[in-house]
Design an enzyme around this catalytic site. Structure first.
Site, short mmCIF file in Angstrom:
data_model
loop_
_atom_site.label_atom_id
_atom_site.label_comp_id
_atom_site.label_asym_id
_atom_site.label_seq_id
_atom_site.Cartn_x
_atom_site.Cartn_y
_atom_site.Cartn_z
N GLU A 1 6.32 2.05 -0.51
CA GLU A 1 6.67 0.63 -0.29
C GLU A 1 7.73 0.45 0.79
O GLU A 1 8.73 -0.24 0.59
CB GLU A 1 7.12 -0.01 -1.61
CG GLU A 1 6.01 -0.07 -2.63
CD GLU A 1 6.35 -0.87 -3.87
OE1 GLU A 1 7.54 -1.07 -4.16
OE2 GLU A 1 5.40 -1.31 -4.56
N GLU B 1 -1.45 1.82 -6.44
CA GLU B 1 -0.73 1.25 -7.59
C GLU B 1 -1.32 -0.09 -7.94
O GLU B 1 -1.49 -0.94 -7.07
CB GLU B 1 0.76 1.03 -7.28
CG GLU B 1 1.61 2.24 -7.28
CD GLU B 1 3.09 1.92 -7.11
OE1 GLU B 1 3.56 0.88 -7.61
OE2 GLU B 1 3.77 2.73 -6.46
C1 BGP Z 1 6.39 -0.45 -7.48
C2 BGP Z 1 6.89 0.95 -7.42
C3 BGP Z 1 6.63 1.79 -8.61
C4 BGP Z 1 6.50 1.05 -9.92
C5 BGP Z 1 5.89 -0.35 -9.81
C6 BGP Z 1 6.01 -1.22 -11.03
O1 BGP Z 1 7.25 -1.25 -6.75
O2 BGP Z 1 6.35 1.65 -6.32
O3 BGP Z 1 7.54 2.83 -8.60
O4 BGP Z 1 7.58 1.15 -10.73
O5 BGP Z 1 6.42 -1.05 -8.73
O6 BGP Z 1 7.26 -1.87 -11.09
P1 BGP Z 1 8.12 -1.87 -12.40
O7 BGP Z 1 8.36 -0.45 -12.72
O8 BGP Z 1 9.37 -2.60 -12.07
O9 BGP Z 1 7.31 -2.57 -13.41
#
Ligand code: BGP
Length: 468
Positions: free
Chosen positions: A175, A364
């Protein structure tokens, strides 16, 4: 276009949210290791060192470090074709500026990759997933400092060389575009602003250094193994104009500009008009050093990976600043208030493919939800199945109806792990439940949720059978 026969179905994780063992076998501290746990909606507190009395979720994660065999066996049981994980940079270079790597750290990843490959699971490896060594932040100012480019490349060289024949798919920075989107880009770039700094200049500088580092990694990786596929990774925030007012349509474009900023440099190899206009809008300046333009041109990525969770609405507001909201009356929301928008995934994939014409990989996507364990130990996560089913169908529409070239799909947090946003455990994404709570208590026992069997069927049918 048909969905590829070799489509990469699987799940995704990151070392700092999953591995634990935060100081074991010589690992150094990373920026994640000084971030406290939190609760819904409250930002995580960031420290400059570890305070004994505080709870830091990354220290144990869900202990993949000692459960990797068991976990990988479960992934294999679901039929995973690939598994996305990150290498913890500070496990390999504990401080980040050492001359030689920590052999024990490398041995851990030898074992993990061998285990994955023994089941025919392709590793997809993020080189930097919110895991900059803490020492590089305190001693060098993190990605503000160009020296980090050389430290990162030294680390990449070790990893690329060691895993030359074990790993094909790589991602440079997780990201990376959030460096510009976030108020203070701590996770992405290890940066909290100092007094007197112009945040715009710092973001532009850190982004430039990271993009040069990424380009150099691509060039180096291709020398080490020409078959490597090295990708960029963006958080893709599909955005709609709030109304059909031309000013709102323009606002939508302005909201997307910071994202195309990274896309244009990393995929096209130069700062386009979108980038220069964005720099002007931010009120900052870009300083290129000699050779940077060539590096960026030569180091364009082989594919684009995205995370996709929700969509936003943009409007011109009072004309001074953009008004961006997630409050879309057409969409339902998750328990963490994230709008659920499967069609937005198809729209986003089309936008990206139209613009860059290189393969895409959804690395993701998923639903963070509270799961209830019944007395008999079962977990009926129908809400998760419903979410993923709709997103996978939308992904298939992008491929089969719109002819977008997508090479794979990995759900976020295929096994429950620590949330990056809040540090919570109760925000669960997994097909596999892990017994651990927000205070760090629990047996770490793994168990299959209802979605486990469902995803297995989806993979076995190459995405054709998404029925409950
Ligand atoms: C993205 C990241 C992940 C993951 C996901 C979900 O921004 O790349 O690492 O964590 O978000 O977010 P959260 O964990 O805050 O629910």
């Amino acid at each position: 276009m048909k969905i590829r026969d070799d489509f990469l179905w699987g799940g995704a994780t990151a070392a700092n949210q999953y591995e634990g063992a935060y100081l074991e076998d010589g690992k150094g501290l990373s920026i994640a290791d000084v971030e406290m746990g939190s609760c819904c909606g409250v930002p995580r507190e960031i420290h400059d060192c570890v305070h004994e009395e505080c709870y830091y979720p990354s220290h144990e994660g869900v202990d993949f470090y000692h459960h990797y065999k068991e976990d990988i066996a479960l992934f294999a049981e679901m039929g995973f074709k690939c598994f996305r994980m990150s290498v913890a940079w500070s496990r390999i270079f504990p401080k980040g500026d050492e001359e030689s790597p920590n052999e024990k750290g490398l041995e851990f990843y030898d074992k993990v990759f061998d285990e994955l490959l023994s089941y025919g699971i392709e590793p997809v490896v993020t080189l930097s997933h919110f895991e900059t060594p803490l020492y590089l932040v305190s001693q060098y100012g993190s990605w503000r400092n160009r020296k980090l480019i050389d430290f990162f490349i030294r680390y990449c060289k070790v990893i690329f060389t060691r895993y030359r024949d074990k790993v094909k798919y790589w991602l440079t920075f997780n990201e990376i575009n959030e460096t510009m989107n976030k108020r203070e880009p701590y996770h992405q770039a290890g940066i909290l602003f100092k007094e007197g700094e112009n945040p715009a200049d710092v973001k532009i500088l850190a982004s430039h250094n990271m993009m040069v580092a990424s380009a150099r990694a691509v060039i180096l990786g291709h020398k080490i193994n020409p078959d490597f596929m090295i990708g960029a990774m963006f958080q893709y925030p599909t955005t709609y104009a709030k109304t059909c007012s031309p000013q709102d349509i323009l606002a939508q474009r302005f909201h997307m500009m910071p994202n195309f900023y990274y896309g244009d440099v990393m995929c096209r190899g130069y700062y386009s008009n979108t980038c220069t206009a964005q720099i002007r809008r931010m009120g900052g300046t870009l300083h290129m050093e000699e050779g940077d333009a060539d590096t960026l041109r030569q180091g364009t990525v082989d594919y684009i990976a995205i995370s996709y969770y929700f969509t936003s609405l943009a409007s011109a507001g009072d004309g001074k600043a953009l008004d961006v909201t997630r409050d879309n009356p057409y969409l339902k929301r998750s328990a963490w208030n994230w709008p659920i928008d499967p069609v937005g995934l198809r729209i986003g994939l089309n936008e990206l493919y139209d613009r860059y014409q290189i393969p895409l990989f959804v690395v993701e996507n998923g639903l963070g939800a509270v799961d209830e364990v019944k007395e008999d130990g079962t977990i009926e996560d129908d809400y998760r199945i419903a979410y993923l089913k709709k997103h996978i169908e939308s992904l298939k529409d992008a491929i089969e109806i719109d002819d977008v070239d997508v090479i794979g799909y990995t759900t976020w947090g295929c096994i429950d792990l620590i949330s990056v946003g809040t540090g919570e455990m109760k925000k669960r994404y997994g097909f596999i439940y892990v017994d651990k709570d927000d205070e760090g208590k629990g047996t770490l026992k793994r168990s299959r949720k209802k979605s486990f069997g469902w995803y297995k069927k989806v993979i076995a049918s190459n995405g054709q059978d998404t029925s409950f």
